[in-house]
Write a protein that holds these residues in place. Structure first.
Motif, PDB file in Angstrom:
ATOM      1  N   SER A  70       4.731  31.643  38.045  1.00  0.00           N
ATOM      2  CA  SER A  70       4.759  33.337  38.419  1.00  0.00           C
ATOM      3  C   SER A  70       5.039  34.265  36.513  1.00  0.00           C
ATOM      4  CB  SER A  70       5.800  33.955  39.224  1.00  0.00           C
ATOM      5  OG  SER A  70       6.399  33.441  39.042  1.00  0.00           O
ATOM      6  N   ASP A  71       6.250  33.485  35.941  1.00  0.00           N
ATOM      7  CA  ASP A  71       7.348  34.059  35.220  1.00  0.00           C
ATOM      8  C   ASP A  71       6.774  33.472  33.424  1.00  0.00           C
ATOM      9  OD1 ASP A  71       8.509  35.335  36.139  1.00  0.00           O
ATOM     10  OD2 ASP A  71       9.364  33.868  36.903  1.00  0.00           O
ATOM     11  N   VAL A  72       5.811  32.302  33.368  1.00  0.00           N
ATOM     12  CA  VAL A  72       5.621  31.093  32.635  1.00  0.00           C
ATOM     13  C   VAL A  72       3.979  31.182  32.448  1.00  0.00           C
ATOM     14  CG1 VAL A  72       5.235  28.835  31.469  1.00  0.00           C
ATOM     15  CG2 VAL A  72       6.847  29.343  32.855  1.00  0.00           C
ATOM     16  N   PHE A  73       3.592  32.276  33.726  1.00  0.00           N
ATOM     17  CA  PHE A  73       1.723  32.425  33.970  1.00  0.00           C
ATOM     18  C   PHE A  73       2.033  33.569  33.508  1.00  0.00           C
ATOM     19  CE2 PHE A  73      -1.602  30.536  36.124  1.00  0.00           C
ATOM     20  CZ  PHE A  73      -2.827  30.799  35.218  1.00  0.00           C
ATOM     21  N   SER A  74       3.415  34.507  33.382  1.00  0.00           N
ATOM     22  CA  SER A  74       2.750  36.203  32.649  1.00  0.00           C
ATOM     23  C   SER A  74       3.132  35.557  30.934  1.00  0.00           C
ATOM     24  CB  SER A  74       3.910  36.582  33.303  1.00  0.00           C
ATOM     25  OG  SER A  74       5.428  36.522  32.640  1.00  0.00           O
ATOM     26  N   ASP A  75       3.680  37.194  30.457  1.00  0.00           N
ATOM     27  CA  ASP A  75       4.185  37.373  28.844  1.00  0.00           C
ATOM     28  C   ASP A  75       5.365  37.588  29.014  1.00  0.00           C
ATOM     29  OD1 ASP A  75       3.949  39.513  30.960  1.00  0.00           O
ATOM     30  OD2 ASP A  75       3.441  41.421  29.479  1.00  0.00           O
ATOM     31  N   GLU A  76       5.991  36.802  30.184  1.00  0.00           N
ATOM     32  CA  GLU A  76       7.549  36.929  29.967  1.00  0.00           C
ATOM     33  C   GLU A  76       7.885  35.598  28.994  1.00  0.00           C
ATOM     34  OE1 GLU A  76       8.499  40.297  33.074  1.00  0.00           O
ATOM     35  OE2 GLU A  76       9.049  38.474  33.666  1.00  0.00           O
ATOM     36  N   ALA A  77       8.027  34.449  29.806  1.00  0.00           N
ATOM     37  CA  ALA A  77       8.283  33.028  29.630  1.00  0.00           C
ATOM     38  C   ALA A  77       7.059  32.202  29.541  1.00  0.00           C
ATOM     39  CB  ALA A  77       9.351  32.723  30.774  1.00  0.00           C
ATOM     40  N   LYS A  78       7.882  31.612  28.439  1.00  0.00           N
ATOM     41  CA  LYS A  78       7.004  30.039  28.030  1.00  0.00           C
ATOM     42  C   LYS A  78       6.894  28.476  28.496  1.00  0.00           C
ATOM     43  CE  LYS A  78       7.372  29.567  23.015  1.00  0.00           C
ATOM     44  NZ  LYS A  78       6.977  30.838  22.357  1.00  0.00           N
ATOM     45  N   ALA A  79       6.752  27.751  28.438  1.00  0.00           N
ATOM     46  CA  ALA A  79       6.955  26.597  28.601  1.00  0.00           C
ATOM     47  C   ALA A  79       7.784  25.329  27.275  1.00  0.00           C
ATOM     48  CB  ALA A  79       6.496  25.131  29.375  1.00  0.00           C
ATOM     49  N   TYR A  80       8.784  24.387  26.832  1.00  0.00           N
ATOM     50  CA  TYR A  80       8.533  24.212  25.736  1.00  0.00           C
ATOM     51  C   TYR A  80       7.758  22.872  26.146  1.00  0.00           C
ATOM     52  CZ  TYR A  80      11.583  26.722  22.417  1.00  0.00           C
ATOM     53  OH  TYR A  80      12.328  27.056  21.733  1.00  0.00           O
ATOM     54  N   GLY A  81       7.807  21.921  25.187  1.00  0.00           N
ATOM     55  CA  GLY A  81       6.966  20.803  24.980  1.00  0.00           C
ATOM     56  C   GLY A  81       5.814  20.599  25.623  1.00  0.00           C
ATOM     57  N   THR A  82       5.404  19.216  26.015  1.00  0.00           N
ATOM     58  CA  THR A  82       3.677  19.073  26.125  1.00  0.00           C
ATOM     59  C   THR A  82       3.236  18.660  27.630  1.00  0.00           C
ATOM     60  OG1 THR A  82       3.643  16.741  25.745  1.00  0.00           O
ATOM     61  CG2 THR A  82       3.279  17.956  24.239  1.00  0.00           C
ATOM     62  N   GLY A  83       2.013  19.065  28.337  1.00  0.00           N
ATOM     63  CA  GLY A  83       1.859  18.280  29.516  1.00  0.00           C
ATOM     64  C   GLY A  83       1.430  20.016  30.528  1.00  0.00           C
ATOM     65  N   GLU A  84       1.198  19.433  32.066  1.00  0.00           N
ATOM     66  CA  GLU A  84       0.922  20.205  32.664  1.00  0.00           C
ATOM     67  C   GLU A  84       1.720  21.992  32.583  1.00  0.00           C
ATOM     68  OE1 GLU A  84      -0.635  17.663  36.202  1.00  0.00           O
ATOM     69  OE2 GLU A  84       1.787  17.935  36.055  1.00  0.00           O
ATOM     70  N   ARG A  85       2.650  22.276  32.099  1.00  0.00           N
ATOM     71  CA  ARG A  85       3.511  23.670  32.568  1.00  0.00           C
ATOM     72  C   ARG A  85       3.144  24.223  30.866  1.00  0.00           C
ATOM     73  NH1 ARG A  85       9.993  21.068  33.481  1.00  0.00           N
ATOM     74  NH2 ARG A  85       9.353  20.360  35.097  1.00  0.00           N
TER      75      ARG A  85
END
Length: 490
Positions: A70-85
């Motif tokens: 939800s949050d990473v899949f929006s304009d609020e948060a993002k995931a560090y690193g590589t892979g599926e996230r």
């Protein structure tokens, strides 16, 4: 992964029931089969408790996973690193993504637990020890959770199999086709209407049972479901009016209210307060912990138990109004201090990404926490009222009441008078952005009002397309059930 797929849509052979704060500690049965269960009120209550226990699976459910989707899949948060996230953030995921598979699976596992209760409790005799009202209340709890699960499914995946009978084997699920979204919404509304009529009012639920679904929670979720349907092609002409009527009903009942201050909403000693309509309950008891804080806070704050896996989207932080001092000051980690008070790291400096500080647990000493996950709170209801009132009658002064009450709590002035429907809707959408950030709302909000692609492109996600408003049906599921079709573009 394969070892879990056979439990996809049906009740696991054994109900392993954990605890859900006080009311789930009453009795815990392990390895109980449905064939010899549901003999009396106690059995029925344990099964209902098991639904709440299911919702508390921190790795699989309302913790880290829903934050990713939800949050990473929006304009609020993002995931560090590589892979599926990061794939989810960058819209480069596919139907083999395990985060999507696990989300789909746990939702249907919970649906099946609910189906089992809805089917089995009516067969338990009604008597003075287990009254008809108690029967209906437990069935209503199951139908409330089932409605919530299908609301998640239909918003994330679109048309999905509509299963309302308990299933017990892979063979039972091989030929369930996807039901039209309109049918799924109808079932959700039917379930919530029953729940609203048969659940207890919040004030009638004893303190040791707080966290259980209430009639007010059912009314609030029902209003949100109907308002969401109002924007869809199959929505009825009266959906906006019906949603507004339900929101007004809930607000006028005065069962709920805003907490006095914004930080108090997230105070773990007040998490069943007057603002909280429904939340997933966590504490430090076994199988009942969350792990969200560890993933969204900087590693320097708690070495070894904070990972800093997810950060705030810098454009969101920069766009957060500076005059919104209370919420901006509470929601973000921007500085990490040395013991002497000097700044060690300035996360708010240009070129750096702040972290989320919204959820806090002062007693946290390991990579787990006690912070509840909010499904529905009163500020959400007030902002939905403004959204719905604007759609029903843009000249109605009622549309200013909810949004201005939310703003008043954080010492902001009322919004300016705005007769234009689209412009006022943007004011409400922005207010929801500031008030409800990192609570799993943003993705659904911008999809609901038809701004998903335009907002995410403006936020620097150039690969987003209309197809991304739905997730793909997982490959594993389609392998097990040949009747499942795939969402367009996947």
């Amino acid at each position: 992964m394969k070892s879990t797929t056979k439990f996809l849509l049906f009740l696991p052979l054994f109900l392993t029931l954990g605890s859900c704060k006080d009311f789930l500690d009453e009795k815990a049965f392990d390895f109980v089969t449905s064939s010899n269960f549901f003999q009396n009120k106690s059995d029925a209550q344990v099964a209902v408790n098991g639904i709440y226990s299911q919702l508390q699976q921190n790795n699989a459910f309302y913790g880290r996973r829903v934050y990713i989707l939800s949050d990473v899949f929006s304009d609020e948060a993002k995931a560090y690193g590589t892979g599926e996230r990061p794939d989810l953030e960058n819209m480069t995921y596919n139907s083999a993504n395990s985060e999507i598979f696990n989300w789909y699976t746990i939702l249907y596992q919970t649906v099946n637990r609910c189906n089992n209760i809805v089917e089995k409790i009516p067969a338990v005799p009604v008597n003075t020890a287990f009254t008809e009202a108690e029967h209906n209340r437990m069935i209503a709890e199951a139908r409330f959770v089932r409605a919530l699960m299908y609301f998640e499914l239909v918003r994330y995946f679109g048309a999905v199999p509509l299963v309302t009978k308990a299933t017990a084997s892979v063979e039972d699920n091989k030929n369930f086709p996807r039901s039209p979204e309109a049918d799924v919404y109808k079932q959700i509304i039917d379930d919530l209407t029953f729940a609203e009529a048969n659940l207890e009012k919040e004030a009638a639920i004893p303190n040791t049972y707080k966290g259980r679904a209430s009639s007010g929670a059912a009314t609030g979720l029902l209003a949100k479901v109907i308002l969401t349907r109002a924007y869809l092609p199959f929505g009825t002409p009266d959906d906006f009016k019906t949603a507004l009527a339900k929101l007004n009903q809930l607000i006028n009942a005065k069962e709920y209210d805003l907490m006095p201050t914004y930080p108090e909403v997230f105070d773990i000693t007040k998490e069943t307060g007057k603002e909280h309509l429904f939340a997933i309950q966590y504490d430090f008891s076994p199988n009942n912990v969350s792990d969200l804080i560890g993933y969204i806070t900087p590693p320097q704050t708690s070495p070894g138990v904070s990972y800093g896996s997810f950060v705030v989207e810098r454009p969101f932080y920069d766009a957060f109004p500076n005059d919104d001092k209370i919420r901006k000051g509470w929601n973000f980690y921007t500085k990490f201090f040395r013991p002497d008070g000097s700044i060690l790291i300035d996360y708010g400096a240009p070129g750096r990404d702040p972290f989320v500080a919204k959820f806090r647990d002062p007693g946290r000493t390991a990579a787990v926490d006690r912070v509840n996950y909010f499904i529905l709170r009163y500020a959400d209801i007030l902002l939905l009222q403004s959204e719905a009132a604007n759609r029903v009658n843009a000249a109605d002064p009622l549309k200013y009441e909810g949004i201005n009450k939310v703003r008043a709590r954080v010492q902001l002035p009322p919004v300016a008078q705005e007769p234009d429907i689209e412009k006022f809707e943007k004011l409400v959408l922005d207010e929801r952005h500031w008030e409800l950030c990192f609570e799993g709302q943003r993705r659904h909000d911008i999809i609901r009002v038809g701004k998903f692609v335009s907002i995410l492109k403006a936020a620097g996600k150039p690969f987003v397309e209309e197809k991304h408003r739905y997730l793909p049906i997982p490959d594993v599921e389609r392998g097990l059930n040949p009747a499942l079709t795939q969402n367009p573009g996947f």
